[in-house]
Design an enzyme around this catalytic site. Structure first.
Site, PDB file in Angstrom:
ATOM      1  N   ASP A  98       0.844  -1.200   0.000  1.00 39.11           N
ATOM      2  CA  ASP A  98       0.000   0.000   0.000  1.00 39.11           C
ATOM      3  C   ASP A  98       0.880   1.252   0.000  1.00 39.11           C
ATOM      4  OD1 ASP A  98      -1.886   2.042   0.668  1.00 39.11           O
ATOM      5  OD2 ASP A  98      -3.144   0.578   1.698  1.00 39.11           O
ATOM      6  N   HIS A 100      -0.419   4.527   0.045  1.00 39.88           N
ATOM      7  CA  HIS A 100      -1.103   5.723   0.549  1.00 39.88           C
ATOM      8  C   HIS A 100      -0.472   6.206   1.857  1.00 39.88           C
ATOM      9  CE1 HIS A 100      -4.013   3.719  -2.101  1.00 39.88           C
ATOM     10  NE2 HIS A 100      -4.387   4.946  -2.415  1.00 39.88           N
ATOM     11  N   SER A 151      -5.456  -4.203   2.166  1.00 37.79           N
ATOM     12  CA  SER A 151      -4.626  -3.875   3.342  1.00 37.79           C
ATOM     13  C   SER A 151      -5.278  -4.315   4.640  1.00 37.79           C
ATOM     14  CB  SER A 151      -4.336  -2.372   3.393  1.00 37.79           C
ATOM     15  OG  SER A 151      -3.605  -1.996   2.260  1.00 37.79           O
TER      16      SER A 151
END
Ligand code: B1M
Length: 215
Positions: A98, A100, A151
């Site tokens: 991930d 972000h 996630s």
């Protein structure tokens, strides 16, 4: 457009020109945190909706994210910080797979400004790296962020891995990110984890939870 609508628009349009001037003007009326919460995050929400419905392409999402980061970086030095120090230490990361990191970095800022030491490992971190850092830095808490639905699965596996290494009692875990829900964390994940696992809806809830976990 009026100032605050213009700020939100800047995030949606990825328009950087004149951003700093608008932020300076905005700080005359509101705190940096209120500017982020009330306007910049509103812009990111619109970006998410446009992207999710196919009305915005990925490169534009990236540009919006960069404007968001520039804005937060400009506001950060103006944020109030407590004099309290050394309240505790958290190792913080976005989980494996991930990328972000805007939310994670906001958590870093809010905790750092409120007396916590944050070891921010960055994005795409496997649990082995997170645990190594937690042991080495003698963290009080492990914080994991992730925005993708996958996630949430990675987080579950990570908790199982901490269990397996017999470290769950040593490391309370704080989780956050848009794909998580309170029920998933408080029902499903706390079933799985042998230690404490808590869900934070936003950075401020993260701070409140840190205060209760450490107390
Ligand atoms: Co992506 N992305 N993205 N993206 N992106 C989402 C998450 C998505 C919901 C958009 C959508 O479809 N509507 C969607 C996920 C869908 C899903 O999983 N079901 C998505 C997708 C699909 C993707 C890609 C797969 C797209 C692609 O490549 N085709 C790809 C993923 C790559 C990867 O990770 N492997 C991708 C890439 C990107 C960009 C790089 C372009 C960019 C990220 C840039 C960056 O972060 N540096 C991006 C962005 C910007 C978004 C949206 C639009 C905005 C995210 C954001 O920054 N929000 C997002 C839409 C959405 O979230 N609804 C989306 C603002 C931020 C402050 O919120 O991080 O939630 P958030 O943090 C909050 C709370 O959650 C909480 O505190 C913060 C507020 O105070 N919090 C914590 C977060 N972590 C915490 C940890 C804590 C405590 C609280 O304690 C430890």
């Amino acid at each position: 457009l009026p100032l605050f609508e213009r700020l939100e628009r800047r995030i949606v349009d990825g328009e950087r020109n004149g951003l700093e001037d608008d932020l300076e003007e905005a700080m005359g009326e509101k705190s940096p945190i209120a500017i982020i919460n009330d306007h910049l995050l509103a812009g990111m929400k619109v970006v998410g909706e446009l992207f999710g419905s196919g009305q915005m392409q990925l490169p534009f999402v990236l540009t919006s994210a960069e404007v968001m980061k520039t804005a937060v970086a400009h506001l950060e030095p103006h944020m109030e910080a407590t004099d309290e120090d050394g309240k505790g230490r958290i190792v913080l990361a976005t989980v494996k797979g991930d990328v972000h990191d805007i939310g994670k970095n906001l958590v870093d800022i809010i905790l750092s400004n409120n007396g916590y030491e944050v070891v921010n490992l960055g994005i795409k971190q496997p649990i082995s790296t997170i645990l190594e850092a937690a042991v080495e830095k003698r963290a009080d808490v492990i914080g994991m962020s992730g925005l993708l639905v996958k996630s949430t699965v990675v987080m579950k596996e990570n908790l199982q891995e901490i269990n397996q290494r017999g470290m769950a009692e040593q490391f309370p875990v704080l989780l956050g990110g848009a794909a998580l829900t309170r029920t998933y964390v408080e029902n499903d994940l706390s079933e799985v984890y042998d230690g404490q696992v808590r869900y934070a809806r936003d950075a401020f809830e993260g701070l409140r939870l840190m205060d209760t976990i450490i107390a």
